[in-house]
Write an enzyme that holds these catalytic residues in place. Structure first.
Site, mmCIF file in Angstrom:
data_model
loop_
_atom_site.group_PDB
_atom_site.id
_atom_site.type_symbol
_atom_site.label_atom_id
_atom_site.label_comp_id
_atom_site.label_asym_id
_atom_site.label_seq_id
_atom_site.Cartn_x
_atom_site.Cartn_y
_atom_site.Cartn_z
ATOM 1 N N TYR A 1 -41.756 -39.546 -82.510
ATOM 2 C CA TYR A 1 -42.898 -39.866 -81.648
ATOM 3 C C TYR A 1 -44.188 -40.134 -82.421
ATOM 4 O O TYR A 1 -45.227 -40.350 -81.808
ATOM 5 C CB TYR A 1 -43.112 -38.760 -80.610
ATOM 6 N N LYS B 1 -29.949 -31.370 -85.267
ATOM 7 C CA LYS B 1 -28.878 -32.346 -85.491
ATOM 8 C C LYS B 1 -28.699 -32.518 -86.998
ATOM 9 O O LYS B 1 -28.601 -33.654 -87.514
ATOM 10 C CB LYS B 1 -29.250 -33.674 -84.801
ATOM 11 N N ASP C 1 -26.566 -31.605 -79.163
ATOM 12 C CA ASP C 1 -25.715 -32.089 -78.057
ATOM 13 C C ASP C 1 -24.915 -30.934 -77.456
ATOM 14 O O ASP C 1 -24.751 -30.839 -76.232
ATOM 15 C CB ASP C 1 -24.809 -33.251 -78.497
ATOM 16 N N ASP D 1 -38.450 -33.067 -75.737
ATOM 17 C CA ASP D 1 -38.847 -33.863 -74.582
ATOM 18 C C ASP D 1 -37.662 -33.961 -73.609
ATOM 19 O O ASP D 1 -37.788 -33.742 -72.405
ATOM 20 C CB ASP D 1 -39.263 -35.255 -75.084
#
Ligand code: NAD
Length: 345
Positions: A125, A177, A211, A235
């Site tokens: 972002y 991740k 995930d 987010d």
């Protein structure tokens, strides 16, 4: 002396849910002086200012260090960039705190009580991206840069552990991740393990791949307590967590920096509801509670949360998003009626 808080009602449904919130907070005994300002579309269109983020608004936040803000509309594709992002950048509001707590029984889950802490200033972002042209296609490819720093990672992880300590929470889960993004996400894991050691015996620590964390939040959310993660993951997962407790109308958020803090609902300005008077003010009222906690009035915040719980449980004046046929003001009245029965009244 009452602390002063910058109040920006915002766009769309913002002014109506802000008015309802101010009524409830004041009736509960909040000792706050409001310094009212505008931003966003309201600043440009209604007040004919040349900027959606006027200096007066910024100066007020600089002076007082605390802001309660309704949602602000961001024009899509054209016009000015997100004022929310600009405010987070301007005041380096690095920690986005998003609690998700069950307020109404009978939803998909009971007794959810989770807090997501999202890094608010780095990651994808930062908006460093560009197209790469090939042949006669100027948009043949595109590239975004995920920028993280050890400094930024360190401070958000420390914030999560300190938040857990200050709020009687037992565990911090780092969602990452690092199996794929070995550098940008690997740095989170490296720092996470290091900082967790400093809190051994005080706050538990574990890790989940993002995930898997998303799936487990749906299958068994009760295994989590405080979750911390980078900007975009936060987010997305915080909206998932809002879904666990009834949707965006129930989700508040705090944006915390070293010198300033901004509190707001997670939802936007809901253009589809403007003028109907039926927006749910709960998320905005809860944002007001987070603000009261922050300025050292947690007993007032507890009274407001108690009144909200009672009104929601009684099902009085519920707005359409909660299955009722009530109005913003009608629901605020229902909360006001239950305030007197709260402890400390
Ligand atoms: P939105 O959150 O405004 O609306 C999504 C859906 O949720 C709509 O169906 C809306 O009616 C409903 N909803 C939202 N708040 C509600 C409430 N309090 N009570 C009942 N229902 C509610 O999202 P959007 O439509 O994607 O965005 C609208 C505008 O808001 C855009 O300009 C966007 O940029 C802006 N936005 C601002 C913020 C912020 O200020 N922090 C956050 C998100 C979106």
């Amino acid at each position: 002396m009452k602390p002063t808080v910058t109040l920006v009602p915002g766009d769309g449904i913002g002014p109506s849910i802000t008015a309802a919130t101010v009524r409830v907070l004041e009736a509960a005994g909040a000792a706050v002086a409001w310094d009212r300002h505008v931003a966003g579309v309201a600043a440009v269109e209604e007040h004919q200012l040349h900027t959606p983020l006027p200096d007066e608004t910024l100066d007020s936040v600089r002076r007082h260090g605390v802001m309660l803000k309704g949602p602000l509309t961001t024009p899509v594709g054209v016009g000015f960039r997100s004022i929310n992002v600009a405010l987070r950048k301007e005041f380096d509001l690095y920690a986005n705190v998003r609690p998700a707590r069950t307020l109404m029984a009978g939803g998909r889950y009971e007794d959810i009580d989770l807090v997501l802490i999202r890094e608010n200033t780095e990651g994808l972002y930062v908006g460093v991206e560009h197209y790469i042209g090939m042949g006669d296609d100027p948009h043949a490819a595109a590239e975004s840069v995920m920028l993280v720093t050890r400094y930024g990672i360190d401070r958000i992880l420390r914030y999560a552990f300190e938040y857990a300590m200050a709020n009687g929470r037992e565990k911090v889960t780092l969602a990452h991740k690092a199996n794929i993004l070995k550098f940008t996400q690997g740095l989170f894991v490296e720092e996470g393990r290091k900082i967790a050691e400093e809190y051994t015996g005080r706050v538990d620590y574990d890790e989940r791949i993002i995930d898997a964390a998303a799936m487990q939040l749906v299958l068994n959310p009760y295994q989590f307590d405080v979750l911390v993660m980078e900007n975009m993951f936060g987010d997305i997962l915080s909206d998932l967590m809002a879904g666990l407790v009834g949707g965006l109308g129930m989700a508040p958020s705090g944006n915390i920096g070293k010198d300033a803090a901004m509190f707001e609902p997670v939802h936007g300005s809901a253009p589809d509801l403007v003028g109907q008077g039926i927006a749910n003010p709960t998320a905005m009222i809860l944002a007001g509670c987070l603000m009261l906690d922050h300025i050292g009035q947690p007993e007032v915040a507890a009274r407001v949360r108690g009144a909200l719980d009672t009104a929601l449980a009684a099902g009085e004046g519920l707005t359409p998003d909660l299955g009722g046929s009530g109005t913003t003001d009608g629901f605020a009245e229902a909360v006001l009626r239950t305030l007197d029965s709260q402890p400390g009244s």
